[in-house]
Design a protein around this motif. Structure first.
Motif, short mmCIF file in Angstrom:
data_model
loop_
_atom_site.label_atom_id
_atom_site.label_comp_id
_atom_site.label_asym_id
_atom_site.label_seq_id
_atom_site.Cartn_x
_atom_site.Cartn_y
_atom_site.Cartn_z
N VAL A 101 0.83 -1.21 0.00
CA VAL A 101 0.00 0.00 0.00
C VAL A 101 0.87 1.26 0.00
O VAL A 101 0.54 2.25 -0.65
CB VAL A 101 -0.95 -0.01 1.22
CG1 VAL A 101 -1.76 1.27 1.28
CG2 VAL A 101 -1.88 -1.22 1.16
N ASP A 102 2.01 1.22 0.70
CA ASP A 102 2.85 2.42 0.78
C ASP A 102 3.53 2.73 -0.55
O ASP A 102 4.09 3.82 -0.72
CB ASP A 102 3.88 2.28 1.89
CG ASP A 102 4.79 1.05 1.69
OD1 ASP A 102 4.53 0.27 0.76
OD2 ASP A 102 5.74 0.88 2.47
N ARG A 103 3.52 1.80 -1.51
CA ARG A 103 4.10 2.07 -2.83
C ARG A 103 3.12 2.83 -3.72
O ARG A 103 3.52 3.52 -4.66
CB ARG A 103 4.46 0.73 -3.51
CG ARG A 103 5.19 0.87 -4.83
CD ARG A 103 5.16 -0.40 -5.63
NE ARG A 103 3.82 -0.78 -6.03
CZ ARG A 103 3.16 -0.22 -7.04
NH1 ARG A 103 3.69 0.76 -7.73
NH2 ARG A 103 1.94 -0.63 -7.34
N LYS A 104 1.85 2.73 -3.42
CA LYS A 104 0.83 3.31 -4.30
C LYS A 104 0.64 4.80 -4.00
O LYS A 104 0.83 5.27 -2.88
CB LYS A 104 -0.47 2.54 -4.13
CG LYS A 104 -0.29 1.07 -4.46
CD LYS A 104 -1.58 0.28 -4.38
CE LYS A 104 -1.33 -1.18 -4.74
NZ LYS A 104 -2.56 -1.97 -4.75
N SER A 120 -2.11 -1.72 -9.42
CA SER A 120 -2.52 -0.36 -9.73
C SER A 120 -2.64 0.47 -8.46
O SER A 120 -2.72 -0.05 -7.35
CB SER A 120 -3.85 -0.36 -10.50
OG SER A 120 -4.86 -0.95 -9.70
N ASP A 121 -2.67 1.79 -8.63
CA ASP A 121 -2.79 2.69 -7.48
C ASP A 121 -4.19 2.69 -6.87
O ASP A 121 -4.36 3.01 -5.71
CB ASP A 121 -2.40 4.11 -7.90
CG ASP A 121 -0.96 4.18 -8.38
OD1 ASP A 121 -0.07 4.05 -7.53
OD2 ASP A 121 -0.73 4.33 -9.58
N LEU A 122 -5.19 2.32 -7.68
CA LEU A 122 -6.55 2.22 -7.17
C LEU A 122 -7.29 1.20 -8.01
O LEU A 122 -7.20 1.20 -9.24
CB LEU A 122 -7.26 3.58 -7.23
CG LEU A 122 -8.72 3.60 -6.76
CD1 LEU A 122 -8.79 3.31 -5.25
CD2 LEU A 122 -9.39 4.93 -7.06
#
Length: 458
Positions: free
Chosen positions: A136-139, A256-258
């Motif tokens: 999650v911290d990569r997104k 993906s980011d979301l």
């Protein structure tokens, strides 16, 4: 009559094989007998050669069989065979004369009990998760107010129609750029990667949407390809994945980011509606004014409490008593006609009392001046807040007008049209179009298919 049978000795000749001859006959016999068989067993001793051939052993609890899967068949495998897993192999039995053993030439290999696509999905998912690509911290967070959205999808699919419908309803001034791509089939993953890389070369794209409608796992497979996942990870622009229905999950959803459950939901998430933004501004306006009024009310109450406190009441009573005392002393001096020394003493006493009275009176004036200053500050603060809110409303109106001016849909609404080739490329020069060819003319409402009968350059 008697008969005599004479038995002649039979000529007996041995058939002696060489090792190569016998091995060749055995191979020919196996090739004729076992041309198409299915075998189930556990894989062990798996290895691959530099040429791309796969070698392994299929075994059960009582026997084992050597197997080889040549490169032309191995390239169609979507997963990597693993030791200790149960597989089914289809092929033909033959003999490998070099080692004097028989083996199966594998043409088809699939997991026993688990589909090949599902196994490939799980293997890639585990691999990318170990690399930390799902963290999650990569997104990255999506921009709150994107100016232009890049969409990678099929230009004729239902997904793009749903996305454009929702975007127009929520924020009709938003600019959208579509990269046409296949969304299923062997070429789809390459085209999706090209679309993501293309948008990353443009400075005006704020967010990328990768989307398609629902389908089977085979239909959605391009979005489970490793090349697509890595293109999303290396993208400098935030990426939204909206592939399939809510119950469908692909590798793009994890990297993906979301992740949006549907294409329509992606359009809802990518930007807030104009009405929601206006309502939010009104709420902030109301909260700000209410907070300032509460603060001013608190200050007034504090001042009123201090003015009406016991200390001020006692001071006021003491001032009255001292004033009365001064008057009494003055009257006494006039009546008694005291001597000059006594008069001077009483005069000094009177001056001292008057000084004390002046100091007390000045403290009351100071408090009244501060109360007046609070009223002036309240008026100035209210005026400044109204002026600030007017500036915010003007900036919002200017931003909305700028978005409307930049929208390609607004240009089409003024009567302009966009001409495209059948494959979706925008036509900018008449020389790029052949006579008697067909072109697409996109209007504000709908699209026309036209034939070119003549052309000229201006």
């Amino acid at each position: 009559m008697f008969y005599t049978l004479v038995v002649r000795p039979l000529d007996f000749q041995r058939k002696i094989y060489t090792v190569s001859e016998l091995s060749a006959e055995i191979r020919e016999m196996l090739d004729r007998r076992f041309t198409d068989v299915w075998i189930e067993g556990e894989i062990s001793n798996f290895k691959s050669s530099a040429a791309g051939h796969l070698y392994f052993t299929l075994k059960d609890d009582r026997a084992q069989l050597s197997a080889v899967c040549f490169k032309n068949a191995a390239r169609f495998l979507r997963f990597k065979p693993e030791n200790g897993k149960l597989f089914r192999a289809r092929g033909r039995i033959t003999a490998y004369e070099g080692r004097g053993e028989y083996q199966i030439i594998v043409e088809v290999l699939e997991p026993a009990g688990l589909g090949a696509l599902q196994l490939a999905f799980e293997q890639l998912k585990e691999k990318l998760e170990k690399e930390g690509l799902f963290r999650v911290d990569r997104k990255r967070l999506l921009p709150a107010f994107p100016r232009k959205i890049g969409i990678v999808t099929s230009p004729t699919g239902a997904a793009i129609r749903d996305v454009l419908t929702v975007l127009k309803r929520r924020h009709d001034g938003l600019s959208v750029l579509i990269y046409p791509s296949e969304v299923q089939g062997p070429n789809a993953s390459f085209q999706v990667v090209e679309g993501i890389d293309y948008f990353n070369k443009r400075p005006d794209i704020d967010v990328i949407l990768v989307t398609r409608g629902g389908g089977s796992m085979e239909d959605l497979w391009p979005f489970n390809e490793e090349r697509v996942a890595r293109a999303i990870v290396r993208s400098a622009i935030p990426v939204i994945s909206a592939v399939g229905h809510e119950v469908d999950f692909t590798i793009t959803d994890f990297v993906s980011d979301l992740r949006a459950p549907t294409p329509s939901a992606a359009a809802e998430l990518v930007i807030q509606s104009k009405e929601a933004l206006s309502q939010r501004i009104r709420q902030l306006d109301s909260h700000l004014i209410g907070g300032m009024r509460l603060r001013l009310s608190t200050l007034r109450h504090f001042l009123a409490t201090k003015v009406g406190s016991r200390g001020f009441v006692v001071a006021e009573a003491q001032v009255r008593r001292l004033s009365q005392r001064v008057d009494d002393l003055g009257f006494r001096l006039l009546r008694l006609g005291e001597s000059g020394a006594l008069l001077q003493s009483r005069s000094r006493r009177l001056a001292d009392l008057r000084a004390r009275l002046d100091r007390i009176a000045q403290s009351g004036a100071f408090i009244r001046s501060r109360a007046h200053g609070v009223d002036i500050c309240e008026h100035k603060l209210s005026s400044c807040m109204q002026q600030h809110l007017r500036k915010l409303r003007q900036k919002f109106a200017a931003a909305a007008a700028k978005l409307d001016a930049l929208s390609p849909l607004s240009v089409l609404d003024r009567g302009y049209a966009v001409c495209q080739t059948p494959d979706g490329r925008v036509i900018r020069d008449a020389a790029d179009v052949e006579l008697k060819s067909s072109i697409k003319v996109r209007l504000h409402q709908g699209t026309l298919i036209a034939d070119v009968t003549s052309k000229y350059s201006t």
